[in-house]
Design a protein around this motif. Structure first.
Motif, PDB file in Angstrom:
ATOM      1  N   ARG A 285     -50.312 -16.798  12.242  1.00  0.00           N
ATOM      2  CA  ARG A 285     -49.400 -17.946  12.351  1.00  0.00           C
ATOM      3  C   ARG A 285     -48.021 -17.509  12.856  1.00  0.00           C
ATOM      4  N   GLU A 286     -47.578 -16.336  12.442  1.00  0.00           N
ATOM      5  CA  GLU A 286     -46.303 -15.811  12.952  1.00  0.00           C
ATOM      6  C   GLU A 286     -46.387 -15.566  14.452  1.00  0.00           C
ATOM      7  N   ARG A 287     -47.494 -14.969  14.889  1.00  0.00           N
ATOM      8  CA  ARG A 287     -47.669 -14.689  16.320  1.00  0.00           C
ATOM      9  C   ARG A 287     -47.828 -15.986  17.113  1.00  0.00           C
ATOM     10  N   GLU A 288     -48.513 -16.942  16.522  1.00  0.00           N
ATOM     11  CA  GLU A 288     -48.691 -18.230  17.201  1.00  0.00           C
ATOM     12  C   GLU A 288     -47.343 -18.921  17.396  1.00  0.00           C
ATOM     13  N   LYS A 289     -46.511 -18.875  16.375  1.00  0.00           N
ATOM     14  CA  LYS A 289     -45.188 -19.496  16.460  1.00  0.00           C
ATOM     15  C   LYS A 289     -44.326 -18.811  17.520  1.00  0.00           C
ATOM     16  N   ALA A 290     -44.432 -17.485  17.599  1.00  0.00           N
ATOM     17  CA  ALA A 290     -43.650 -16.732  18.584  1.00  0.00           C
ATOM     18  C   ALA A 290     -44.153 -16.975  20.002  1.00  0.00           C
ATOM     19  N   GLY A 291     -45.451 -17.258  20.126  1.00  0.00           N
ATOM     20  CA  GLY A 291     -46.040 -17.502  21.440  1.00  0.00           C
ATOM     21  C   GLY A 291     -46.444 -16.217  22.133  1.00  0.00           C
ATOM     22  N   GLY A 292     -47.402 -16.335  23.028  1.00  0.00           N
ATOM     23  CA  GLY A 292     -47.837 -15.173  23.786  1.00  0.00           C
ATOM     24  C   GLY A 292     -46.852 -14.849  24.897  1.00  0.00           C
ATOM     25  N   GLU A 293     -47.095 -13.719  25.524  1.00  0.00           N
ATOM     26  CA  GLU A 293     -46.236 -13.298  26.628  1.00  0.00           C
ATOM     27  C   GLU A 293     -47.108 -13.031  27.844  1.00  0.00           C
ATOM     28  N   GLY A 294     -46.972 -13.866  28.859  1.00  0.00           N
ATOM     29  CA  GLY A 294     -47.786 -13.706  30.059  1.00  0.00           C
ATOM     30  C   GLY A 294     -49.260 -13.888  29.746  1.00  0.00           C
ATOM     31  N   ASP A 295     -50.031 -12.847  29.989  1.00  0.00           N
ATOM     32  CA  ASP A 295     -51.479 -12.908  29.785  1.00  0.00           C
ATOM     33  C   ASP A 295     -51.924 -12.216  28.500  1.00  0.00           C
ATOM     34  N   ARG A 296     -50.980 -12.004  27.578  1.00  0.00           N
ATOM     35  CA  ARG A 296     -51.326 -11.291  26.347  1.00  0.00           C
ATOM     36  C   ARG A 296     -50.795 -12.013  25.110  1.00  0.00           C
ATOM     37  N   GLY A 297     -51.497 -11.775  24.004  1.00  0.00           N
ATOM     38  CA  GLY A 297     -50.984 -12.147  22.696  1.00  0.00           C
ATOM     39  C   GLY A 297     -50.897 -13.624  22.380  1.00  0.00           C
ATOM     40  N   HIS A 298     -51.822 -14.422  22.894  1.00  0.00           N
ATOM     41  CA  HIS A 298     -51.829 -15.856  22.579  1.00  0.00           C
ATOM     42  C   HIS A 298     -52.732 -16.078  21.359  1.00  0.00           C
ATOM     43  N   PHE A 299     -52.110 -16.118  20.187  1.00  0.00           N
ATOM     44  CA  PHE A 299     -52.832 -16.261  18.922  1.00  0.00           C
ATOM     45  C   PHE A 299     -52.830 -17.718  18.464  1.00  0.00           C
ATOM     46  N   HIS A 300     -53.917 -18.116  17.791  1.00  0.00           N
ATOM     47  CA  HIS A 300     -53.995 -19.449  17.183  1.00  0.00           C
ATOM     48  C   HIS A 300     -54.821 -19.356  15.901  1.00  0.00           C
ATOM     49  N   TRP A 301     -54.306 -19.966  14.834  1.00  0.00           N
ATOM     50  CA  TRP A 301     -55.112 -20.109  13.617  1.00  0.00           C
ATOM     51  C   TRP A 301     -55.919 -21.391  13.774  1.00  0.00           C
ATOM     52  N   LEU A 302     -57.239 -21.276  13.752  1.00  0.00           N
ATOM     53  CA  LEU A 302     -58.120 -22.390  14.102  1.00  0.00           C
ATOM     54  C   LEU A 302     -58.808 -23.036  12.909  1.00  0.00           C
ATOM     55  N   SER A 303     -58.902 -22.336  11.805  1.00  0.00           N
ATOM     56  CA  SER A 303     -59.617 -22.871  10.647  1.00  0.00           C
ATOM     57  C   SER A 303     -58.987 -24.192  10.202  1.00  0.00           C
ATOM     58  N   GLY A 304     -59.784 -25.244  10.197  1.00  0.00           N
ATOM     59  CA  GLY A 304     -59.300 -26.559   9.801  1.00  0.00           C
ATOM     60  C   GLY A 304     -58.585 -27.322  10.899  1.00  0.00           C
ATOM     61  N   ARG A 305     -58.441 -26.730  12.049  1.00  0.00           N
ATOM     62  CA  ARG A 305     -57.719 -27.365  13.151  1.00  0.00           C
ATOM     63  C   ARG A 305     -58.645 -28.326  13.893  1.00  0.00           C
ATOM     64  N   LYS A 306     -58.145 -29.505  14.203  1.00  0.00           N
ATOM     65  CA  LYS A 306     -58.954 -30.521  14.876  1.00  0.00           C
ATOM     66  C   LYS A 306     -58.705 -30.565  16.382  1.00  0.00           C
ATOM     67  N   ASP A 307     -57.450 -30.531  16.777  1.00  0.00           N
ATOM     68  CA  ASP A 307     -57.106 -30.657  18.194  1.00  0.00           C
ATOM     69  C   ASP A 307     -57.069 -29.270  18.840  1.00  0.00           C
ATOM     70  N   LEU A 308     -58.070 -29.007  19.657  1.00  0.00           N
ATOM     71  CA  LEU A 308     -58.178 -27.687  20.285  1.00  0.00           C
ATOM     72  C   LEU A 308     -57.899 -27.717  21.785  1.00  0.00           C
ATOM     73  N   ASP A 309     -57.476 -28.846  22.307  1.00  0.00           N
ATOM     74  CA  ASP A 309     -57.335 -28.982  23.761  1.00  0.00           C
ATOM     75  C   ASP A 309     -56.420 -27.918  24.359  1.00  0.00           C
ATOM     76  N   ALA A 310     -55.246 -27.726  23.762  1.00  0.00           N
ATOM     77  CA  ALA A 310     -54.293 -26.748  24.301  1.00  0.00           C
ATOM     78  C   ALA A 310     -54.831 -25.327  24.162  1.00  0.00           C
ATOM     79  N   VAL A 311     -55.555 -25.083  23.083  1.00  0.00           N
ATOM     80  CA  VAL A 311     -56.132 -23.753  22.856  1.00  0.00           C
ATOM     81  C   VAL A 311     -57.205 -23.463  23.898  1.00  0.00           C
ATOM     82  N   VAL A 312     -58.047 -24.444  24.165  1.00  0.00           N
ATOM     83  CA  VAL A 312     -59.106 -24.278  25.160  1.00  0.00           C
ATOM     84  C   VAL A 312     -58.513 -23.951  26.528  1.00  0.00           C
ATOM     85  N   ILE A 313     -57.424 -24.601  26.874  1.00  0.00           N
ATOM     86  CA  ILE A 313     -56.799 -24.388  28.188  1.00  0.00           C
ATOM     87  C   ILE A 313     -56.346 -22.940  28.357  1.00  0.00           C
ATOM     88  N   ILE A 314     -55.648 -22.399  27.364  1.00  0.00           N
ATOM     89  CA  ILE A 314     -55.157 -21.026  27.495  1.00  0.00           C
ATOM     90  C   ILE A 314     -56.307 -20.023  27.445  1.00  0.00           C
TER      91      ILE A 314
END
Length: 330
Positions: A285-314
């Motif tokens: 969650r800390e990494r997700e809040k900070a955001g990825g950099e370029g093509d690396r480090g795009h983290f998302h906590w998915l457990s219980g999450r309903k809307d995955l559209d933005a996650v699927v895109i990245i």
């Protein structure tokens, strides 16, 4: 206390799709594979009885035999295959840290053995698809060859997605009505790809060997062949990681990482080792809040999450970048 982690091979450890590359060894094999791969998706999504995601590797056997593809061809492609960025670093670090590392792959065994050996994963910790292909070549009769050659010509007139109804109707007839009575069909039935429920079964065998519940496991996958394994570990309270995953795998995972380097998982896995799921969640969650950099480090906590559209895109963007053509497959 030991920690346990099981990787899918194609995607997390190597960007190459071995079956796709094998089919490219003969004319138009890539286009034929793309149609059969789409057919595999359609059957998996309808949950056809007795069919598992990844059974593509059984369906393409008649075509591989027709074009005299051998085990040596599989090994040669494995020798040429690249590793996913950071895979060697991550695996060696995990083993040095006392983790027990496994690979559960739909890939054909000669390919899986070669790649996992290169990474230092013990062969007895690898589950993959057995393919005695060299023994199939003598079984193909003239009638079989003509049937498969005609199927190739027909398949080449089809396009994934836009011709889905036609693909399903035609290949249902070819694979389950015409082919079963042939020697090629009998060869096809001997191959049981390790995908879907068979991946879960392989994971459960490894877990039983060490008398550890799935809540103690980390698994990493990226595609439709992995979603049941991811789902089983997520439901057990373990850590199911979707790495550069597609829309079939992401909904079943605990967390996701989109990155050109799988070694970006190191801190999350260290947190899991120290404090299990809760500490891993905090890092993600800390990494997700900070955001990825370029093509690396795009983290998302998915457990219980309903809307995955933005996650699927990245994930799709990085998946395509890392896996190139293979990234479009299910």
């Amino acid at each position: 206390m030991a920690n346990y982690i099981a990787f899918d091979l194609e995607g997390p450890l190597s960007p190459q799709d071995n079956a796709y590359e094998l089919m490219k060894l003969f004319p138009n094999g890539d286009r034929i594979f793309e149609v059969i791969s789409r057919y595999d998706d359609l059957l998996a999504l309808e949950e056809r009885e007795g069919y598992e995601p990844g059974d593509t590797l059984s369906l393409i056997v008649p075509f591989l035999v027709l074009h005299k593809i051998t085990e040596a061809d599989i090994v040669e492609l494995a020798a040429e295959a690249r590793l996913t960025g950071g895979a060697e670093k991550l695996i060696s670090g995990l083993q040095y840290g006392g983790w027990k590392v496994f690979c559960i792959s739909t890939s054909y065994a000669p390919y899986a053995r070669h790649i996992t050996h290169k990474l230092g994963i013990y062969s007895h910790n690898v589950a993959s698809t057995l393919l005695p292909i060299d023994g199939f070549h003598q079984a193909l009769g003239k009638g079989d060859s003509q049937l498969i050659e005609q199927a190739e010509q027909d398949i080449l007139t089809m396009r994934p997605y836009e011709d889905d109804n036609r693909i399903k109707q035609y290949l249902d007839d070819f694979f389950w009505q015409k082919l079963p009575a042939t020697d090629a069909g009998r060869a096809m039935r001997q191959v049981e790809p390790v995908g879907g429920r068979r991946k879960v079964a392989a994971l459960e065998r490894f877990a039983a060997k060490y008398e550890e519940s799935l809540s103690r496991w980390v698994v990493i996958g990226d595609s439709i062949t992995d979603f049941r394994m991811l789902q089983a570990v997520e439901e057990a309270g373990g850590l199911a990681i979707a790495f550069n995953a597609n829309e079939y795998a992401l909904p079943s995972a605990t967390m996701g990482l989109a990155s050109t380097f799988i070694s970006d998982l190191s801190d999350v896995l260290a947190a899991w080792k120290e404090g299990s799921r809760q500490k891993a969640e905090r890092i993600v969650r800390e990494r997700e809040k900070a955001g990825g950099e370029g093509d690396r480090g795009h983290f998302h906590w998915l457990s219980g999450r309903k809307d995955l559209d933005a996650v699927v895109i990245i994930h799709k963007r990085i998946r395509r970048l890392v896996r190139e053509e293979a990234g479009e497959l299910g």
